[in-house]
Design a protein around this motif. Structure first.
Motif, PDB file in Angstrom:
ATOM      1  N   PHE A 182      49.012 -16.961  11.135  1.00 21.35           N
ATOM      2  CA  PHE A 182      50.268 -16.954  11.893  1.00 21.35           C
ATOM      3  C   PHE A 182      50.570 -18.412  12.238  1.00 21.35           C
ATOM      4  O   PHE A 182      49.882 -19.005  13.062  1.00 21.35           O
ATOM      5  CB  PHE A 182      50.141 -16.136  13.172  1.00 21.35           C
ATOM      6  N   VAL A 185      53.388 -19.157  17.289  1.00 20.79           N
ATOM      7  CA  VAL A 185      53.390 -18.016  18.202  1.00 20.79           C
ATOM      8  C   VAL A 185      53.966 -18.461  19.544  1.00 20.79           C
ATOM      9  O   VAL A 185      53.683 -19.575  20.012  1.00 20.79           O
ATOM     10  CB  VAL A 185      51.955 -17.471  18.395  1.00 20.79           C
ATOM     11  N   ASN A 205      56.418 -16.199  15.742  1.00 17.74           N
ATOM     12  CA  ASN A 205      56.094 -14.853  16.204  1.00 17.74           C
ATOM     13  C   ASN A 205      56.248 -14.804  17.720  1.00 17.74           C
ATOM     14  O   ASN A 205      55.444 -15.385  18.452  1.00 17.74           O
ATOM     15  CB  ASN A 205      54.650 -14.503  15.820  1.00 17.74           C
TER      16      ASN A 205
END
Length: 561
Positions: A182, A185, A205
């Motif tokens: 990822f 975030v 995210n």
């Protein structure tokens, strides 16, 4: 798909789903295992190609624009600097007489050749016991003396995150060179206070609820109970086996990174197993650990020059406190010792959760770029001189109506909480090695708020300081700090805002004329992030340069005028 060694790159990156061709709707676990295995392959490719990528980046937002003078809005930083023009709102310590606090002063001490605020002479709590705050100074860079020329909370928050249109934001820049599962975030969602851009299309995210559970929801069961328990168990086992087969096949291929991945298959397997297991065991204890450290450091009493003698109000304007209900100034009652205001203080808004999230995702190699934030000061107990009522307040960081004396106590408690949490995170990251380098050396933390404050010369409060902005940065890439860059002027705005308070000033020979903008700060942070291409440097050159594990300042910080 044919022989494992003949898998196409497209098959691995796009079509190599761990659920196989026959599954109709992937469970969350199956989706997550697919993302994880892709992440491991990307990391192996980056290492094989010799591209270390950017350092990890954590941005911590302090919404509300609290006064920063006790912490990182440094004024006179060199013994050769001119003496300050006194402004009582620019204070770090109390003056006392007859066993009572009678006023404030800007007090500092010399650490590694830099004059730093009084707060850093204290200790805070950690899971390893008491820690001197000078441990934080070793990794600290203050970037001061810049501004936007425009008012507004959201604008001044967003422009620091993305100061130049058409290029990646600072967070996006770190994500652009990421090979993690990822790349970026954010928790909680910053809304109008956020500004993320990635030219390489790296996704941000935005997490909700419990952040680690939200990020790793794919490790849980299916949504809506559509798959029966026995079938789910079988599918989860098959998904794990397929993910492992995918990684083994890549490791046996001749694609870039296959040799690296082959050496790390065991680590990849361990991480997947850990993710499939129960993360609650980590999450609850980690959040409680940070919360205990933060709140105990916030409430600590007996601090020399801060809470070692009574704080009894004379009911003057120096003793006013800004409270959220009606944006009014509450004057402290003369029978109330202000020290008790912080004894009940609690942390809110997610600092403990954010730091626990950062610890986990960085140590597990899941995320490169992270936005978290500091919440408000909750349960600040105050007695109002107007009605004699004692009650707990919140929302006092927007310090328009907070006078000089409460400001020193409240901001010291607030920044002690932040500093204690940072030191705990640093300790945890130092325990983890990546390619024989501790993880803290590969991480940069930046603390921003919308602005510092324009301090009223009569000590009754402060307003929006959009031309006296400051940000501080922390990284294990150097350990011989602290450092400070950026020029400030000796005077104030004039009128009711006289005295030295950190208004930005031009830097001689710099490639940005006049008062520097937030681009100067972003460019300097980019230099610490080790990005291959700094998109801001042609507009504002970085003010520091890393040489090994030492930092070199390109333009000496000065007080002008």
């Amino acid at each position: 798909m044919g022989d494992d060694n003949n898998f196409s790159r497209r098959g691995f990156m796009a079509g190599g789903a761990v659920i196989g061709a026959t599954a109709l709707i992937p469970t969350p676990l199956e989706r997550l295992l697919n993302v994880l295995s892709t992440g491991f392959i990307h990391e192996a490719q980056a290492e094989a190609n010799g591209t270390a990528g950017a350092r990890n980046y954590i941005n911590i937002l302090m919404a509300g624009g609290p006064l920063r003078y006790t912490f990182d809005a440094w004024m006179r930083t060199n013994p050769s600097d001119t003496q300050l023009d006194f402004n009582p709102m620019v204070a770090t310590k109390y003056v006392s007489s007859g066993g009572r606090v009678t006023g404030v002063e800007y007090s500092s001490f010399n650490y590694n050749g830099v004059l730093v605020p009084h707060m850093f002479s204290h200790t805070v709590n950690s899971s390893a016991g008491q820690r001197p705050l000078t441990d934080l100074l070793k990794h600290m860079l203050v970037i001061r003396g810049f501004g936007t020329g425009f008012d507004g909370h959201p604008f001044n928050a967003t422009v620091q995150q993305a100061p130049v249109g058409g290029v990646s934001s600072v967070m996006g820049l770190a994500a652009d060179y990421s090979s993690k599962t990822f790349e970026a975030v954010e928790w909680p969602n910053r809304g109008a206070y956020g500004n993320y851009m990635s030219l390489k299309g790296k996704a941000l995210n935005k997490l909700t609820g419990s952040p680690l559970h939200s990020l790793l929801e794919g490790f849980g069961g299916p949504q809506g109970g559509r798959v029966k328990g026995r079938d789910l168990k079988t599918r989860n086992r098959d998904a794990f086996d397929l993910a492992q087969a995918r990684l083994r096949a890549y490791a046996q291929s001749d694609f870039a990174g296959s040799t690296v991945l082959a050496k790390n298959l065991s680590n990849a397997s361990d991480l997947m197993k850990k993710g499939i297991g129960n993360i609650d065991g980590y999450w609850t204890s980690a959040v409680n650990r940070y919360k205990s450290i933060i709140e105990s450091s916030m409430r600590q009493s007996g601090l020399v020059g801060i809470s070692d003698i009574p704080l009894i109000s004379d009911q003057g304007n120096f003793w006013r406190v800004h409270v959220a209900d009606g944006n009014r100034g509450l004057t402290v009652h003369p029978d109330f010792d202000m020290r008790s205001a912080v004894s009940t203080m609690t942390e809110s808004g997610g600092l403990s959760e954010g730091l626990a999230l950062a610890e986990y995702v960085l140590k597990e190699g899941l995320v490169s770029s992270l936005n978290i934030q500091v919440g408000d000061l909750n349960n600040v107990t105050l007695r109002d001189a107007a009605n004699g009522v004692t009650m707990a307040h919140t929302g006092i960081k927007d310090m328009h109506e907070t006078g000089a004396i409460p400001a020193v106590l409240l901001t010291t408690a607030y920044y002690r909480a932040l500093a204690a949490g940072l030191l705990e995170l640093i300790d945890q990251l130092k325990k983890t090695k990546v390619n024989n380098t501790d993880l803290w050396s590969e991480t940069v933390v930046q603390i921003i708020s919308e602005f510092n404050r324009s301090a009223r010369a009569n000590g009754t409060g402060s307003d929006h300081g959009f031309n006296q902005m400051v940000t501080s940065v922390y990284t294990g890439a150097f350990s011989n700090g602290p450092y400070v860059v950026g020029n400030i002027i000796k005077g104030g705005h004039g009128g009711g805002y006289t005295g030295t308070q950190g208004i930005g000033a031009a830097i001689d020979g710099y490639n940005q004329a006049g008062r520097p903008t937030p681009t100067m700060a972003a460019s300097t942070v980019a230099a610490l992030l080790r990005v291959p291409k700094n998109p801001y440097e042609n507009l504002a050159a970085p003010l520091v340069e890393l040489s090994g594990n030492s930092l070199r300042v390109m333009k000496t910080a000065k007080i002008v005028g």
